[in-house]
Design a protein around this motif. Structure first.
Motif, PDB file in Angstrom:
ATOM      1  N   VAL A 135      19.320  21.636   9.629  1.00 20.61           N
ATOM      2  CA  VAL A 135      20.051  21.827   8.370  1.00 20.61           C
ATOM      3  C   VAL A 135      19.046  21.981   7.233  1.00 20.61           C
ATOM      4  N   GLY A 136      19.525  22.443   6.083  1.00 19.31           N
ATOM      5  CA  GLY A 136      18.651  22.615   4.926  1.00 19.31           C
ATOM      6  C   GLY A 136      18.065  21.302   4.454  1.00 19.31           C
ATOM      7  N   ASP A 137      16.967  21.411   3.771  1.00 21.20           N
ATOM      8  CA  ASP A 137      16.282  20.228   3.267  1.00 21.20           C
ATOM      9  C   ASP A 137      16.975  19.680   2.028  1.00 21.20           C
ATOM     10  N   HIS A 138      16.793  18.390   1.760  1.00 25.39           N
ATOM     11  CA  HIS A 138      17.278  17.773   0.531  1.00 25.39           C
ATOM     12  C   HIS A 138      16.454  18.303  -0.635  1.00 25.39           C
ATOM     13  N   LYS A 139      17.061  18.468  -1.791  1.00 29.20           N
ATOM     14  CA  LYS A 139      16.297  18.836  -2.978  1.00 29.20           C
ATOM     15  C   LYS A 139      15.353  17.690  -3.322  1.00 29.20           C
ATOM     16  N   GLY A 140      14.117  18.046  -3.612  1.00 31.91           N
ATOM     17  CA  GLY A 140      13.145  17.036  -3.988  1.00 31.91           C
ATOM     18  C   GLY A 140      12.612  16.214  -2.834  1.00 31.91           C
ATOM     19  N   HIS A 141      12.928  16.623  -1.614  1.00 31.54           N
ATOM     20  CA  HIS A 141      12.483  15.892  -0.433  1.00 31.54           C
ATOM     21  C   HIS A 141      10.974  16.026  -0.298  1.00 31.54           C
ATOM     22  N   GLY A 142      10.276  14.929  -0.264  1.00 29.18           N
ATOM     23  CA  GLY A 142       8.822  14.947  -0.176  1.00 29.18           C
ATOM     24  C   GLY A 142       8.342  15.471   1.162  1.00 29.18           C
ATOM     25  N   ARG A 143       7.285  16.233   1.136  1.00 29.00           N
ATOM     26  CA  ARG A 143       6.708  16.796   2.357  1.00 29.00           C
ATOM     27  C   ARG A 143       6.028  15.713   3.190  1.00 29.00           C
ATOM     28  N   ARG A 144       5.391  14.784   2.499  1.00 31.27           N
ATOM     29  CA  ARG A 144       4.637  13.759   3.210  1.00 31.27           C
ATOM     30  C   ARG A 144       4.694  12.449   2.433  1.00 31.27           C
ATOM     31  N   TYR A 145       5.179  11.413   3.100  1.00 33.81           N
ATOM     32  CA  TYR A 145       5.135  10.066   2.550  1.00 33.81           C
ATOM     33  C   TYR A 145       4.234   9.241   3.459  1.00 33.81           C
ATOM     34  N   ALA A 146       3.043   8.990   3.008  1.00 30.90           N
ATOM     35  CA  ALA A 146       2.109   8.211   3.799  1.00 30.90           C
ATOM     36  C   ALA A 146       1.489   7.159   2.884  1.00 30.90           C
ATOM     37  N   VAL A 147       1.167   6.029   3.446  1.00 33.23           N
ATOM     38  CA  VAL A 147       0.581   4.958   2.659  1.00 33.23           C
ATOM     39  C   VAL A 147      -0.728   4.506   3.295  1.00 33.23           C
ATOM     40  N   ALA A 148      -1.631   4.050   2.452  1.00 34.11           N
ATOM     41  CA  ALA A 148      -2.899   3.486   2.925  1.00 34.11           C
ATOM     42  C   ALA A 148      -2.832   1.975   2.763  1.00 34.11           C
ATOM     43  N   CYS A 149      -3.003   1.270   3.847  1.00 30.60           N
ATOM     44  CA  CYS A 149      -2.895  -0.195   3.795  1.00 30.60           C
ATOM     45  C   CYS A 149      -4.263  -0.854   3.949  1.00 30.60           C
ATOM     46  N   THR A 150      -5.259  -0.231   3.391  1.00 29.94           N
ATOM     47  CA  THR A 150      -6.638  -0.728   3.511  1.00 29.94           C
ATOM     48  C   THR A 150      -6.791  -2.122   2.928  1.00 29.94           C
ATOM     49  N   GLU A 151      -6.231  -2.356   1.754  1.00 35.08           N
ATOM     50  CA  GLU A 151      -6.432  -3.642   1.068  1.00 35.08           C
ATOM     51  C   GLU A 151      -5.875  -4.823   1.865  1.00 35.08           C
ATOM     52  N   ILE A 152      -4.640  -4.714   2.332  1.00 32.21           N
ATOM     53  CA  ILE A 152      -4.049  -5.831   3.082  1.00 32.21           C
ATOM     54  C   ILE A 152      -4.779  -6.029   4.410  1.00 32.21           C
ATOM     55  N   ARG A 153      -5.266  -4.948   4.990  1.00 26.03           N
ATOM     56  CA  ARG A 153      -6.009  -5.045   6.250  1.00 26.03           C
ATOM     57  C   ARG A 153      -7.357  -5.735   6.035  1.00 26.03           C
ATOM     58  N   GLU A 154      -8.095  -5.270   5.030  1.00 20.48           N
ATOM     59  CA  GLU A 154      -9.435  -5.828   4.798  1.00 20.48           C
ATOM     60  C   GLU A 154      -9.408  -7.213   4.165  1.00 20.48           C
ATOM     61  N   GLU A 155      -8.491  -7.428   3.233  1.00 20.78           N
ATOM     62  CA  GLU A 155      -8.461  -8.698   2.510  1.00 20.78           C
ATOM     63  C   GLU A 155      -7.729  -9.803   3.259  1.00 20.78           C
ATOM     64  N   LEU A 156      -6.637  -9.445   3.939  1.00 17.47           N
ATOM     65  CA  LEU A 156      -5.802 -10.473   4.572  1.00 17.47           C
ATOM     66  C   LEU A 156      -5.767 -10.373   6.095  1.00 17.47           C
ATOM     67  N   GLY A 157      -6.450  -9.382   6.660  1.00 19.17           N
ATOM     68  CA  GLY A 157      -6.514  -9.256   8.111  1.00 19.17           C
ATOM     69  C   GLY A 157      -5.264  -8.696   8.767  1.00 19.17           C
ATOM     70  N   TYR A 158      -4.430  -8.013   7.996  1.00 19.99           N
ATOM     71  CA  TYR A 158      -3.181  -7.472   8.537  1.00 19.99           C
ATOM     72  C   TYR A 158      -3.443  -6.365   9.555  1.00 19.99           C
ATOM     73  N   ARG A 159      -2.719  -6.424  10.654  1.00 25.73           N
ATOM     74  CA  ARG A 159      -2.664  -5.351  11.648  1.00 25.73           C
ATOM     75  C   ARG A 159      -1.243  -5.317  12.188  1.00 25.73           C
ATOM     76  N   SER A 160      -0.698  -4.132  12.344  1.00 24.39           N
ATOM     77  CA  SER A 160       0.621  -4.067  12.978  1.00 24.39           C
ATOM     78  C   SER A 160       0.451  -4.434  14.450  1.00 24.39           C
ATOM     79  N   ARG A 161       1.426  -5.106  15.004  1.00 26.04           N
ATOM     80  CA  ARG A 161       1.359  -5.574  16.396  1.00 26.04           C
ATOM     81  C   ARG A 161       2.310  -4.841  17.316  1.00 26.04           C
ATOM     82  N   VAL A 162       3.409  -4.349  16.770  1.00 27.18           N
ATOM     83  CA  VAL A 162       4.439  -3.724  17.590  1.00 27.18           C
ATOM     84  C   VAL A 162       4.109  -2.241  17.754  1.00 27.18           C
ATOM     85  N   SER A 163       3.876  -1.810  18.983  1.00 29.78           N
ATOM     86  CA  SER A 163       3.630  -0.384  19.205  1.00 29.78           C
ATOM     87  C   SER A 163       4.920   0.376  18.915  1.00 29.78           C
TER      88      SER A 163
END
Length: 172
Positions: free
Chosen positions: A117-145
């Motif tokens: 179907v057609g795309d939503h108006k204003g639909h973002g092409r890419r939503y990605a986040v960088a979680c460097t700070e929580i990983r480096e500062e607090l040791g966060y890692r996702s566990r669930v594959s």
């Protein structure tokens, strides 16, 4: 967004005693059936088609709710006051790739199950986040594959029609 502005707008005053999290897209059972994963899985379980928007190349990063909750708890207990932490799952998929995984998990085929179907108006092409700070500062890692998280999610939707069918009927 309004809450975010209320909290961060008072930086330097009493409201600076906060920590905040942002996140990538979440998935797991008990999500409202209008969200992508529950909508697709419940449609497929009902032998209905799924609506795939746009050119199927939009990219999202996925995070299991259990990993998100662990990230929030790390920030709550160890985050620096006034800081914003991004909790990400690190699983980057195009809409086509996610749809293929949903189809496979439900035992369905593309040609029988997907309506482009057609795309939503204003639909973002890419939503990605960088979680460097929580990983480096607090040791966060996702566990669930993603594979095991999706399998658990589909199994729950399959076993709990009494929970989601009334909600889905209200959305239609």
């Amino acid at each position: 967004m309004t809450t975010c502005l209320l909290v961060t707008g008072g930086t330097g005053s009493i409201s600076s005693h906060y920590v905040r999290t942002l996140c990538s897209n979440n998935y797991r059972h008990h999500q409202y059936p209008e969200k992508k994963t529950p909508l697709f899985v419940t449609n497929l379980l009902d032998v209905r088609t799924v609506p795939l928007h746009g050119d199927v190349g939009n990219v999202r990063v996925w995070l299991h709710v259990g990993d998100h909750v662990r990230g929030i708890e790390l920030v709550r207990t160890g985050g620096r006051l006034g800081e914003t932490y991004i909790v990400g799952g690190g699983v980057e998929l195009t809409n086509r790739e996610l749809t293929e995984l949903d189809l496979r998990a439900c035992g369905c085929e593309w040609d029988d199950s997907v309506t482009c179907v057609g795309d939503h108006k204003g639909h973002g092409r890419r939503y990605a986040v960088a979680c460097t700070e929580i990983r480096e500062e607090l040791g966060y890692r996702s566990r669930v594959s993603f594979a095991s998280g999706l399998a658990e999610t589909v199994a729950w939707w399959r076993a709990n029609r009494d929970w989601w069918e009334p909600l889905k009927a209200a959305v239609r």
